[in-house]
Scaffold this motif. Sequence first.
Motif, mmCIF file in Angstrom:
data_model
loop_
_atom_site.group_PDB
_atom_site.id
_atom_site.type_symbol
_atom_site.label_atom_id
_atom_site.label_comp_id
_atom_site.label_asym_id
_atom_site.label_seq_id
_atom_site.Cartn_x
_atom_site.Cartn_y
_atom_site.Cartn_z
ATOM 1 N N VAL A 22 1.023 -0.737 0.148
ATOM 2 C CA VAL A 22 0.308 -0.113 0.154
ATOM 3 C C VAL A 22 1.239 0.890 0.331
ATOM 4 C CG1 VAL A 22 -1.787 -0.914 1.463
ATOM 5 C CG2 VAL A 22 -0.413 0.533 2.450
ATOM 6 N N LEU A 23 1.928 0.948 0.191
ATOM 7 C CA LEU A 23 3.193 1.744 0.069
ATOM 8 C C LEU A 23 4.657 2.390 -1.197
ATOM 9 C CD1 LEU A 23 3.990 1.840 4.046
ATOM 10 C CD2 LEU A 23 3.029 4.442 2.781
ATOM 11 N N SER A 24 3.411 1.142 -1.626
ATOM 12 C CA SER A 24 4.658 0.941 -2.536
ATOM 13 C C SER A 24 4.390 2.180 -3.470
ATOM 14 C CB SER A 24 5.027 -0.500 -3.489
ATOM 15 O OG SER A 24 3.666 -0.542 -3.823
ATOM 16 N N PHE A 25 5.588 2.439 -4.561
ATOM 17 C CA PHE A 25 5.856 3.226 -5.967
ATOM 18 C C PHE A 25 4.492 2.619 -6.830
ATOM 19 C CE2 PHE A 25 10.620 3.662 -4.383
ATOM 20 C CZ PHE A 25 10.257 4.516 -3.618
ATOM 21 N N GLU A 26 5.528 1.296 -7.074
ATOM 22 C CA GLU A 26 4.543 0.759 -8.441
ATOM 23 C C GLU A 26 3.056 0.662 -7.759
ATOM 24 O OE1 GLU A 26 6.507 -0.848 -5.845
ATOM 25 O OE2 GLU A 26 8.132 -1.958 -7.109
ATOM 26 N N PHE A 27 2.579 0.865 -6.552
ATOM 27 C CA PHE A 27 0.770 1.425 -6.045
ATOM 28 C C PHE A 27 0.875 2.825 -6.874
ATOM 29 C CE2 PHE A 27 -2.186 1.823 -2.290
ATOM 30 C CZ PHE A 27 -3.415 1.450 -3.730
ATOM 31 N N ALA A 28 1.558 3.338 -6.471
ATOM 32 C CA ALA A 28 1.386 5.155 -7.048
ATOM 33 C C ALA A 28 1.435 5.416 -7.793
ATOM 34 C CB ALA A 28 2.485 6.057 -6.184
ATOM 35 N N GLY A 29 2.531 4.027 -8.808
ATOM 36 C CA GLY A 29 2.150 4.407 -10.010
ATOM 37 C C GLY A 29 1.005 4.194 -10.893
ATOM 38 N N GLU A 30 1.056 2.610 -10.464
ATOM 39 C CA GLU A 30 -0.427 2.439 -10.939
ATOM 40 C C GLU A 30 -1.482 3.379 -10.737
ATOM 41 O OE1 GLU A 30 -1.123 -1.025 -8.940
ATOM 42 O OE2 GLU A 30 -1.596 -2.342 -10.287
ATOM 43 N N LEU A 31 -1.616 3.541 -9.588
ATOM 44 C CA LEU A 31 -3.100 4.590 -9.509
ATOM 45 C C LEU A 31 -2.876 5.726 -10.547
ATOM 46 C CD1 LEU A 31 -4.937 5.497 -7.404
ATOM 47 C CD2 LEU A 31 -3.778 6.970 -6.788
ATOM 48 N N LEU A 32 -1.457 6.198 -10.571
ATOM 49 C CA LEU A 32 -1.300 7.173 -11.991
ATOM 50 C C LEU A 32 -1.948 7.062 -12.984
ATOM 51 C CD1 LEU A 32 -0.249 10.299 -11.548
ATOM 52 C CD2 LEU A 32 2.261 9.401 -12.344
ATOM 53 N N VAL A 33 -1.716 5.581 -13.126
ATOM 54 C CA VAL A 33 -1.789 5.156 -15.267
ATOM 55 C C VAL A 33 -3.752 4.889 -15.236
ATOM 56 C CG1 VAL A 33 -2.220 2.539 -15.574
ATOM 57 C CG2 VAL A 33 -0.311 3.581 -14.958
ATOM 58 N N MET A 34 -3.731 4.581 -13.949
ATOM 59 C CA MET A 34 -5.566 4.456 -13.555
ATOM 60 C C MET A 34 -5.923 5.724 -13.900
ATOM 61 S SD MET A 34 -6.230 2.165 -10.564
ATOM 62 C CE MET A 34 -5.740 0.698 -10.227
ATOM 63 N N LEU A 35 -5.815 6.546 -13.922
ATOM 64 C CA LEU A 35 -6.071 8.055 -13.770
ATOM 65 C C LEU A 35 -6.244 8.806 -15.110
ATOM 66 C CD1 LEU A 35 -7.988 10.486 -12.022
ATOM 67 C CD2 LEU A 35 -5.541 11.549 -11.548
ATOM 68 N N VAL A 36 -4.939 8.995 -15.373
ATOM 69 C CA VAL A 36 -4.718 9.010 -16.625
ATOM 70 C C VAL A 36 -5.790 8.488 -18.094
ATOM 71 C CG1 VAL A 36 -2.774 9.103 -18.664
ATOM 72 C CG2 VAL A 36 -1.906 9.777 -16.581
ATOM 73 N N LEU A 37 -5.493 7.311 -17.513
ATOM 74 C CA LEU A 37 -6.654 6.386 -18.419
ATOM 75 C C LEU A 37 -7.830 6.802 -18.350
ATOM 76 C CD1 LEU A 37 -6.915 3.099 -20.546
ATOM 77 C CD2 LEU A 37 -7.708 2.675 -18.335
ATOM 78 N N GLY A 38 -8.344 7.103 -17.371
ATOM 79 C CA GLY A 38 -9.639 7.745 -17.460
ATOM 80 C C GLY A 38 -9.442 8.941 -18.277
ATOM 81 N N GLY A 39 -8.649 10.421 -17.279
ATOM 82 C CA GLY A 39 -8.543 10.696 -18.150
ATOM 83 C C GLY A 39 -8.168 12.628 -16.729
#
Lengths: 395, 325
Positions: free
Chosen positions: B244-261
């Motif tokens: 829950v504190l990892s960079f991968e997760f932070a990156g994944e979240l960013l990707v989700m947001l970029v995917l949506g807009g």
Amino acid sequence: MRFAGLVNKLLVGAALLCAATASAQTIKIGVINTYSGPFATLGDLIDKGFKLYMKQNAAKLPPGVKIELVIRDAGGPNPDKAKQLAQELIVRDKIQILTGVVFTPNAMAIAPLTQEAKLPFFIMNAGTSVITTRSPYIARFSFTLWQSTYPLGAWASRKYKTAYIAVSDFAPGHDSEAGFERGFTEGGGKIVGKVRIPLANPDFVPFMQRAKDARPDVVFSFIPAGRQATQIMKAYGDLGLGKAGVKFIGPGDITTDEELPNMGDLALGVITMHHYSAAATRPANKAFIAAWKKEYGEKSWPSFMSVGAWDAMDAIYYVIREQKGRIDPDRTMALVKQYKNPNSPRGPIAIDPATRDIIQNEYMREVRKVGGQLANVEFETFAQVKDPWKELQKK
Amino acid sequence: MIRRASYGEPARIGWLEWLPWAAALAVFFALPEYVPLGARILVYILFALSLDLILGYAGIITLGHTAFFGLGAYVAGILGAKLGVTDPLLQMAAAAAAAALLGVATGAVILRTRGLTLLMLTLAITAILLEIANKATALTGGADGLSGISVTPILGQFRFDMFGKTAYLYCLLVLFAGWWIVRRIIYSPFGASLVGIRENVVRMHAIGSPAYARLIAVYTISATIAGCAGALLTQTNQFVGLNVLSFEFAGELLVMLVLGGVGRIYGAFVGPLVYMIAQDQLAKQFPEYWYFGIGLLLVAVVLFARGGLLGIADRVVSKFRGERR
């Protein structure tokens, strides 16, 4: 947002159509394994192990009974992911037996679910002693770290006076540390230092340097089997510990059979205690190795994880056979407590009815050259070892 | 047409905006097998929403938003597992407060910087928290994760069951509250000033807008929401792991947001939904190679869908209406 709703419904609808095809004679078995990330090789060895068993032993199922595997990837030591996957396998896929699981944290996260759902869970690898006490529906077909490290400590105390302990900082590492320390100090040895190494992406050199500075007779180490084993071996060699006369010992995880070719001659003379070596000369193992090589190529080697997967699948076939294809959770657990196999590739094994943990031989091995190739050669056997941690708890 | 929500647009909640909530309820009744996955998606949507507020609207580029999510998750978890505070609403409040404190404290330092420096600082803060969580095994369980978290029924009535039904509705309610707050902010003059800061901070200074104070305020609000999302994850899973504190997760979240807009309130809804369902389905079909499919999806989005999936929707709609962009 209209699109989100639509996409959601379409995808979910499509998924439901795909999923709604299971007959009464099909037994659904969930497998949670590791196929991605730095530990993907381990998942591959397990995958090959149980698939080889299924291919070789299709005739051992009752007629008309089929097995459907539902395979999921936890991507390494990733407990929350593992727990979510297990929950989905239970709620959505309605699996009847769960198996797989490389890492202890994953198994620990899944354990409470198996109790709530009454789901038999046959562990193929995760080796921390305490796991099987967390749910009455868990049985283990791999090993416990106490099983190898406690007798290893006792053995080492007869040959060496001082030891340094370096283990990965997670439950199996803590178990190895405790098991070895107890065995070694009970035999009169002295621990001159201990260090715990982070689990993810460690650099082993500074830890090995600390071990070297403590000038022990022997360094005891546990790290998750696989690539990390080669890295720590390289650090041991680069810092000249071997030349300084410091022996390197540990459970078999530090010299797994499939990593030996990557380690090179550095590994020569490393002594380990483990329940399986691919170089073992038992007929059952020879047959297993031959089948493996026929299936996966001459250069491919199984490891203890493949054997854990093989034996767990054998037990699954056994409980299916005994129940004629109708899996009842409590009956399954009663059956598995009587499970015995005198002819596993690792030698005779049985499930301890009291703890649902495996009883097996432990072998002292030394890395030697056999026919130009490095191999873990067994030279001493400790017969039918029960998990010492649980035995010590009873006292 | 799907509006890019901002100050100056009519702020009344349109009928289209009620659709996702209706859809969420429909899923609950029609597809019980998917309720656990749904609960997880709801948590991620709330988390993405908090990121969208600072990244999309205020222009604070961060790769360390998991710091607040993870802190919230661990606070709720430690309360439940070690300190005997088992009431879910209390845990949530404590998680929100802790995340808000961390938001104010770190925001006050790092928001003096911009761009790459800011990015590195957010990474550093998350890395420090990750290391603390890894080392403080007595409290957090380290790499083994924190298990044995007890959560009593919500308001003494609704037990968290294995089938995730309570968790789903609970997440939905919290998400609704989060969405309402974020929406209010975006349509307010405060929200407009954030967009101003994003677009041209010098001019905002020139017209006398206290940019630094506004950034800290929105950073803290976002941290609080992220902390709540973390607590939600803990309570639905009854487990906290280091990732829950990892960079991968932070990156994944960013990707989700970029995917949506990015920079549009419903981008945070669409992104996690599509990403998680794609992940779920791919992992089911190809357990060995599912990352490959995720990779393809991302490449396609970066190449063809600038502005995310909602950006595509915008373009399609305006094409139908014959508008020129």
